[in-house]
Design an enzyme around this catalytic site. Structure first.
Site, mmCIF file in Angstrom:
data_model
loop_
_atom_site.group_PDB
_atom_site.id
_atom_site.type_symbol
_atom_site.label_atom_id
_atom_site.label_comp_id
_atom_site.label_asym_id
_atom_site.label_seq_id
_atom_site.Cartn_x
_atom_site.Cartn_y
_atom_site.Cartn_z
ATOM 1 N N GLU A 150 20.625 -24.435 -9.215
ATOM 2 C CA GLU A 150 19.594 -24.017 -10.162
ATOM 3 C C GLU A 150 18.243 -23.755 -9.506
ATOM 4 O O GLU A 150 17.201 -24.245 -9.943
ATOM 5 C CB GLU A 150 19.450 -25.069 -11.278
ATOM 6 N N GLU A 191 27.337 -21.525 -27.501
ATOM 7 C CA GLU A 191 27.293 -21.313 -26.051
ATOM 8 C C GLU A 191 27.955 -19.997 -25.666
ATOM 9 O O GLU A 191 27.536 -19.323 -24.721
ATOM 10 C CB GLU A 191 27.961 -22.480 -25.321
ATOM 11 N N ASN A 244 20.269 -21.937 -19.327
ATOM 12 C CA ASN A 244 19.525 -22.811 -20.239
ATOM 13 C C ASN A 244 18.845 -22.032 -21.361
ATOM 14 O O ASN A 244 17.997 -22.594 -22.076
ATOM 15 C CB ASN A 244 18.472 -23.611 -19.461
ATOM 16 N N HIS A 299 25.418 -30.316 -30.505
ATOM 17 C CA HIS A 299 24.701 -29.581 -29.465
ATOM 18 C C HIS A 299 24.686 -28.087 -29.779
ATOM 19 O O HIS A 299 23.647 -27.430 -29.646
ATOM 20 C CB HIS A 299 25.370 -29.838 -28.112
ATOM 21 N N LYS A 316 27.496 -29.390 -13.089
ATOM 22 C CA LYS A 316 26.360 -30.186 -13.533
ATOM 23 C C LYS A 316 26.897 -31.456 -14.176
ATOM 24 O O LYS A 316 27.774 -31.401 -15.038
ATOM 25 C CB LYS A 316 25.525 -29.429 -14.555
ATOM 26 N N LYS A 340 29.561 -17.815 -16.665
ATOM 27 C CA LYS A 340 29.062 -19.015 -16.000
ATOM 28 C C LYS A 340 29.525 -19.077 -14.555
ATOM 29 O O LYS A 340 28.766 -19.477 -13.666
ATOM 30 C CB LYS A 340 29.502 -20.272 -16.748
ATOM 31 N N ARG A 345 29.155 -41.920 -3.030
ATOM 32 C CA ARG A 345 28.451 -40.644 -2.815
ATOM 33 C C ARG A 345 29.320 -39.417 -3.051
ATOM 34 O O ARG A 345 29.038 -38.341 -2.545
ATOM 35 C CB ARG A 345 27.832 -40.601 -1.409
#
Length: 371
Positions: free
Chosen positions: A241, A189, A249, A268, A147, A231, A125
């Protein structure tokens, strides 16, 4: 943003109880050890084959400090982000007896940092993870913010967890050997950060596109630090989020659809570049954004060599892309939601746009299908 000796910058994410992104680190093994701190007996270094030299340096540096180090090479790119790879790494942790005071280190591009973070988040965990991104894309986006995730056949990053790292180390020297196409893709990005929050980024790129694509230039170093700062500010305000973080996004709903129909064989950043133009066109059609700002999307992206149109493979139709977008993480029930702009630095939601608008925005970025 704090500057240290030798030009190193430390950008704090998450406030007093958060972590540092160290930009310009010159001794990565020592920095990793410092971020892990005392009490870590075992470390798993997860890395891509292309950066084995750096991963070995990190592993040797930790071993010299008395840490038991295990290293695992994972597949390149999105092929690393599968349940099978995660299960394999959990097995390594289990057989080595990793406890909650042990840690994972991710060395590689965004796929590796996503995977390493997810494995760390789910083992017992949650154990500590330090990220050492080796691509521009990972430095300014994937490795920062906590993330983590893996892909499924149904979509990208649909399985994941929020798990802030213990720290992120950005050694800009690794960009010197990064293929130019990968460096340029990472700038998508960076440019996204300019449109949603920091117009200076756009000004720097437009003023000197050559410097923006030069891995040794102070302009690129400034762009990296500025995008990470964007960021960091967003993530600090909204870790999980609930809304604000969704602005990160921008352009990604359509980009993820491109990636999936392409079998993740497209970069990407290239997909994000087209996604940014798609979102801008959608905002214009919805009466949210002016023509000049839409045009600026194309101007800035094309200045560094990023694509602004998309030619789908033969057999892929608009309906296929729309179906993937309907599985986007921002979708609520049957309602598609997009991040759009009303101006540079002014992101907002567009909820449930008419399908005619979605199709017209696609027509604005579509090129003939590839054979």
């Amino acid at each position: 943003m704090r500057r240290s000796e030798g030009g190193t910058r430390r950008i704090r994410v998450g406030g007093p109880d958060g972590y540092d992104v160290v930009v310009g680190a010159s001794d990565t093994p020592a920095e990793v050890a410092a971020l892990l701190g005392a009490g870590v007996a075992r470390v798993l270094v997860v890395h891509a084959a292309a950066v084995e030299h750096l991963a070995t340096s990190v592993a040797d540096g930790l071993a010299a400090r008395g840490v038991q180090v295990h290293t695992e090479v994972v597949p390149d790119g999105e092929a690393a982000k599968t349940a099978d790879v995660a299960v394999h790494l959990w097995g390594v942790l289990g057989r080595a007896g990793f406890t909650r005071t042990d840690a994972v280190v991710g060395v590689g591009g965004g796929a590796v940092t996503d995977l390493a973070g997810f494995v760390a988040a789910t083992w017992l965990r949650g154990v500590a993870v330090v990220q050492v991104p080796t691509t521009l894309l990972a430095m300014v986006d994937a490795a920062v913010g906590g993330k983590t995730g893996i892909n499924t056949p149904e979509g990208k990053n649909l399985v994941g967890a929020f798990h802030p790292p213990a720290g992120v180390l950005v050694d800009l020297r690794v960009l010197h050997s990064l293929p130019r196409a990968d460096l340029v893709a990472g700038l998508a990005e960076v440019i996204k950060g300019g449109f949603i929050a920091d117009p200076v980024v756009l000004d720097l790129v437009q003023a000197d596109p050559a410097a923006a694509t030069d891995p040794r230039s102070p302009v690129l170093a400034e762009l990296v630090a500025r995008k990470i700062a964007v960021k960091a500010e967003v993530v600090t305000a909204d870790l999980t989020e609930s809304w604000l973080r969704e602005i990160l996004n921008y352009g990604h709903t359509f980009a993820h659809a491109i990636e999936q129909v392409e079998g993740y064989r497209v970069r990407h950043g290239d997909a994000v570049a087209v996604g940014l133009v798609y979102a801008a066109e959608l905002a214009r059609l919805a009466g949210r954004l002016d023509d000049a700002t839409v045009a600026r999307h194309r101007t800035v992206l094309e200045a560094v060599g990023l694509p602004t149109t998309y030619a789908p493979p033969e057999g892929v139709a608009w309906d296929d892309l729309l179906a993937v977008m309907r599985r986007d993480k921002k979708t609520r029930g049957a309602m598609l939601r997009f991040v759009v702009l009303s101006a540079v630095g002014a992101p907002e939601r567009l909820e449930g746009p008419d399908e005619d608008l979605l199709r017209r925005a696609y027509d604005a970025v579509a090129a003939p299908s590839r054979d």
